[in-house]
Scaffold this motif. Structure first.
Motif, PDB file in Angstrom:
ATOM      1  N   ASP A 113       0.828  -1.209   0.000  1.00  9.29           N
ATOM      2  CA  ASP A 113       0.000   0.000   0.000  1.00  9.29           C
ATOM      3  C   ASP A 113       0.862   1.259   0.000  1.00  9.29           C
ATOM      4  N   ALA A 114       2.028   1.175   0.641  1.00  8.02           N
ATOM      5  CA  ALA A 114       2.917   2.334   0.741  1.00  8.02           C
ATOM      6  C   ALA A 114       3.517   2.734  -0.609  1.00  8.02           C
ATOM      7  N   THR A 115       3.411   1.880  -1.603  1.00  9.20           N
ATOM      8  CA  THR A 115       3.950   2.233  -2.920  1.00  9.20           C
ATOM      9  C   THR A 115       3.171   3.372  -3.553  1.00  9.20           C
ATOM     10  N   GLY A 116       1.879   3.478  -3.208  1.00 12.50           N
ATOM     11  CA  GLY A 116       1.040   4.507  -3.806  1.00 12.50           C
ATOM     12  C   GLY A 116       0.665   4.225  -5.240  1.00 12.50           C
ATOM     13  N   ASN A 117       0.885   2.982  -5.687  1.00  9.74           N
ATOM     14  CA  ASN A 117       0.606   2.613  -7.077  1.00  9.74           C
ATOM     15  C   ASN A 117      -0.584   1.655  -7.102  1.00  9.74           C
ATOM     16  N   ALA A 118      -1.722   2.114  -7.616  1.00  6.33           N
ATOM     17  CA  ALA A 118      -2.956   1.321  -7.580  1.00  6.33           C
ATOM     18  C   ALA A 118      -2.839   0.037  -8.389  1.00  6.33           C
ATOM     19  N   LEU A 119      -2.225   0.104  -9.564  1.00  9.47           N
ATOM     20  CA  LEU A 119      -2.111  -1.089 -10.399  1.00  9.47           C
ATOM     21  C   LEU A 119      -1.176  -2.112  -9.771  1.00  9.47           C
ATOM     22  N   LEU A 120      -0.080  -1.652  -9.216  1.00 14.48           N
ATOM     23  CA  LEU A 120       0.847  -2.570  -8.551  1.00 14.48           C
ATOM     24  C   LEU A 120       0.175  -3.214  -7.342  1.00 14.48           C
ATOM     25  N   SER A 121      -0.610  -2.436  -6.609  1.00 14.90           N
ATOM     26  CA  SER A 121      -1.332  -2.990  -5.463  1.00 14.90           C
ATOM     27  C   SER A 121      -2.293  -4.086  -5.903  1.00 14.90           C
ATOM     28  N   PHE A 122      -2.950  -3.875  -7.045  1.00 22.41           N
ATOM     29  CA  PHE A 122      -3.870  -4.879  -7.573  1.00 22.41           C
ATOM     30  C   PHE A 122      -3.115  -6.160  -7.938  1.00 22.41           C
ATOM     31  N   VAL A 123      -2.013  -6.013  -8.666  1.00 24.58           N
ATOM     32  CA  VAL A 123      -1.226  -7.178  -9.082  1.00 24.58           C
ATOM     33  C   VAL A 123      -0.666  -7.910  -7.859  1.00 24.58           C
ATOM     34  N   MET A 124      -0.224  -7.157  -6.867  1.00 24.30           N
ATOM     35  CA  MET A 124       0.396  -7.757  -5.689  1.00 24.30           C
ATOM     36  C   MET A 124      -0.618  -8.443  -4.778  1.00 24.30           C
ATOM     37  N   HIS A 125      -1.903  -8.193  -5.017  1.00 23.50           N
ATOM     38  CA  HIS A 125      -2.933  -8.825  -4.170  1.00 23.50           C
ATOM     39  C   HIS A 125      -2.790 -10.343  -4.196  1.00 23.50           C
ATOM     40  N   SER A 126      -2.532 -10.896  -5.376  1.00 26.24           N
ATOM     41  CA  SER A 126      -2.418 -12.354  -5.467  1.00 26.24           C
ATOM     42  C   SER A 126      -1.153 -12.854  -4.785  1.00 26.24           C
ATOM     43  N   VAL A 127      -0.120 -12.011  -4.734  1.00 31.05           N
ATOM     44  CA  VAL A 127       1.118 -12.405  -4.064  1.00 31.05           C
ATOM     45  C   VAL A 127       0.932 -12.378  -2.551  1.00 31.05           C
ATOM     46  N   VAL A 128       0.389 -11.266  -2.049  1.00 29.03           N
ATOM     47  CA  VAL A 128       0.254 -11.095  -0.607  1.00 29.03           C
ATOM     48  C   VAL A 128      -0.884 -11.936  -0.041  1.00 29.03           C
ATOM     49  N   GLU A 129      -2.035 -11.931  -0.725  1.00 30.60           N
ATOM     50  CA  GLU A 129      -3.222 -12.599  -0.202  1.00 30.60           C
ATOM     51  C   GLU A 129      -3.295 -14.086  -0.551  1.00 30.60           C
ATOM     52  N   ALA A 130      -2.520 -14.528  -1.530  1.00 29.28           N
ATOM     53  CA  ALA A 130      -2.584 -15.936  -1.937  1.00 29.28           C
ATOM     54  C   ALA A 130      -1.247 -16.652  -1.727  1.00 29.28           C
ATOM     55  N   LEU A 131      -0.186 -16.160  -2.355  1.00 29.75           N
ATOM     56  CA  LEU A 131       1.090 -16.860  -2.289  1.00 29.75           C
ATOM     57  C   LEU A 131       1.684 -16.846  -0.887  1.00 29.75           C
ATOM     58  N   GLN A 132       1.553 -15.730  -0.195  1.00 25.34           N
ATOM     59  CA  GLN A 132       2.151 -15.651   1.138  1.00 25.34           C
ATOM     60  C   GLN A 132       1.483 -16.593   2.136  1.00 25.34           C
ATOM     61  N   PRO A 133       0.141 -16.663   2.192  1.00 26.81           N
ATOM     62  CA  PRO A 133      -0.472 -17.657   3.085  1.00 26.81           C
ATOM     63  C   PRO A 133      -0.075 -19.095   2.741  1.00 26.81           C
ATOM     64  N   VAL A 134       0.055 -19.390   1.436  1.00 26.23           N
ATOM     65  CA  VAL A 134       0.496 -20.730   1.041  1.00 26.23           C
ATOM     66  C   VAL A 134       1.899 -20.994   1.575  1.00 26.23           C
ATOM     67  N   SER A 135       2.776 -20.002   1.441  1.00 22.55           N
ATOM     68  CA  SER A 135       4.139 -20.140   1.952  1.00 22.55           C
ATOM     69  C   SER A 135       4.138 -20.395   3.456  1.00 22.55           C
ATOM     70  N   ASN A 136       3.343 -19.610   4.174  1.00 25.43           N
ATOM     71  CA  ASN A 136       3.280 -19.757   5.626  1.00 25.43           C
ATOM     72  C   ASN A 136       2.769 -21.128   6.034  1.00 25.43           C
ATOM     73  N   MET A 137       1.794 -21.636   5.291  1.00 24.67           N
ATOM     74  CA  MET A 137       1.212 -22.937   5.600  1.00 24.67           C
ATOM     75  C   MET A 137       2.258 -24.051   5.476  1.00 24.67           C
ATOM     76  N   ILE A 138       3.181 -23.879   4.532  1.00 26.77           N
ATOM     77  CA  ILE A 138       4.192 -24.905   4.286  1.00 26.77           C
ATOM     78  C   ILE A 138       5.306 -24.864   5.325  1.00 26.77           C
ATOM     79  N   ILE A 139       5.737 -23.665   5.716  1.00 24.44           N
ATOM     80  CA  ILE A 139       6.949 -23.546   6.531  1.00 24.44           C
ATOM     81  C   ILE A 139       6.703 -23.233   8.000  1.00 24.44           C
ATOM     82  N   PHE A 140       5.438 -23.069   8.435  1.00 28.91           N
ATOM     83  CA  PHE A 140       5.222 -22.540   9.787  1.00 28.91           C
ATOM     84  C   PHE A 140       5.786 -23.460  10.868  1.00 28.91           C
ATOM     85  N   ARG A 141       5.943 -24.755  10.595  1.00 27.27           N
ATOM     86  CA  ARG A 141       6.472 -25.679  11.601  1.00 27.27           C
ATOM     87  C   ARG A 141       7.994 -25.621  11.696  1.00 27.27           C
ATOM     88  N   VAL A 142       8.637 -25.069  10.687  1.00 25.50           N
ATOM     89  CA  VAL A 142      10.102 -25.082  10.681  1.00 25.50           C
ATOM     90  C   VAL A 142      10.707 -23.681  10.724  1.00 25.50           C
TER      91      VAL A 142
END
Length: 247
Positions: free
Chosen positions: A169-198
């Motif tokens: 959000d701090a980027t101030g770029n609406a299009l980048l925020s839209f594109v990054m939604h799938s990274v932050v809201e999808a890929l990051q939770p998947v990453s956390n689910m895989i590694i949270f035990r280690v």
């Protein structure tokens, strides 16, 4: 119509016809032949124009509604109208599709880590230049939560997502925020689910502290370096998690 077993048979909808009708209307919306808030013809009129049954038209309209391209309104002045795109709905659809593609193996864990690093590096540089106090406050709040020993792993993961969302959000770029939604809201939770035990929560929070300090100092390159170290750590935890599964 019912048979002797009490099964009710309804009109069969031809999926391919409904799909073609939906795509035809979608194309008209995207190229501007149908305008935002314009009312579509009635189901009867559409059925007549396309030479299909009303259930087929209804199925096509359901497809368009699921894509947030049309909305319905009841009453004398009701009907189906071309919808104004809602960025949050489109971003959610993108995130859901990304999560599914990771789940079925279309994206590897290495793809995920590489995409996060490259895309979020851009965010670090822009955030360092454009951040406002509200973004720094949000990141500080999440960092404080992550330092709290009492929170659960689930709460830590949710805070992790919010921290990176504030960075984007701090980027101030609406299009980048839209594109990054799938990274932050999808890929990051998947990453956390895989590694949270280690993974070690203190270590993750330490990387976040470095990123925050860099953004506060408007030092984009220092933020990128901290992010690179974070992603190197996450890659190692990926490998460790996979080795544990294999054994």
């Amino acid at each position: 119509m019912r048979n002797g077993m009490g099964i009710e048979f309804k009109d069969v909808v031809t999926a391919s016809a409904a799909k073609q009708i939906a795509e035809s209307i979608r194309a008209a919306i995207l190229d501007g032949r149908l305008k935002i808030d314009e009312r579509l013809p009635t189901e009867d009129e559409l059925a007549h124009r396309f030479g299909v049954s009303r259930p087929t038209v209804r199925e096509a309209l359901k497809r368009l509604a699921a894509q947030h391209l049309i909305r319905s309104r009841r009453g004398p002045t009701g009907g189906n109208f071309v919808a104004s795109p809602a960025p949050e709905d489109a971003a959610l659809s993108l995130a859901n599709a990304t999560t599914l593609m990771v789940a079925v193996g279309d994206f590897s864990l290495d793809d995920v880590a590489t995409a996060r690093l490259e895309l979020e590096s851009v965010c670090c540089r822009l955030a360092a230049a454009n951040r406002a106090d509200v973004h720094l406050k949000a990141m500080r709040t999440e960092l404080a939560r992550q330092r709290d020993e009492a929170i659960t792993d689930e709460e830590f993961c949710a805070s992790d997502v919010r921290f990176h969302r504030a960075l984007v959000d701090a980027t101030g770029n609406a299009l980048l925020s839209f594109v990054m939604h799938s990274v932050v809201e999808a890929l990051q939770p998947v990453s956390n689910m895989i590694i949270f035990r280690v993974r070690d929560r203190h270590t993750i929070a330490g990387f976040h502290e470095r990123i925050l300090a860099a953004i506060e100092d408007r030092d984009g390159e220092a933020g990128v370096t901290a992010l690179q170290d974070l992603m190197a750590y996450i890659r190692e935890r990926y490998r460790e998690a996979l080795e544990r599964r294999a054994s």
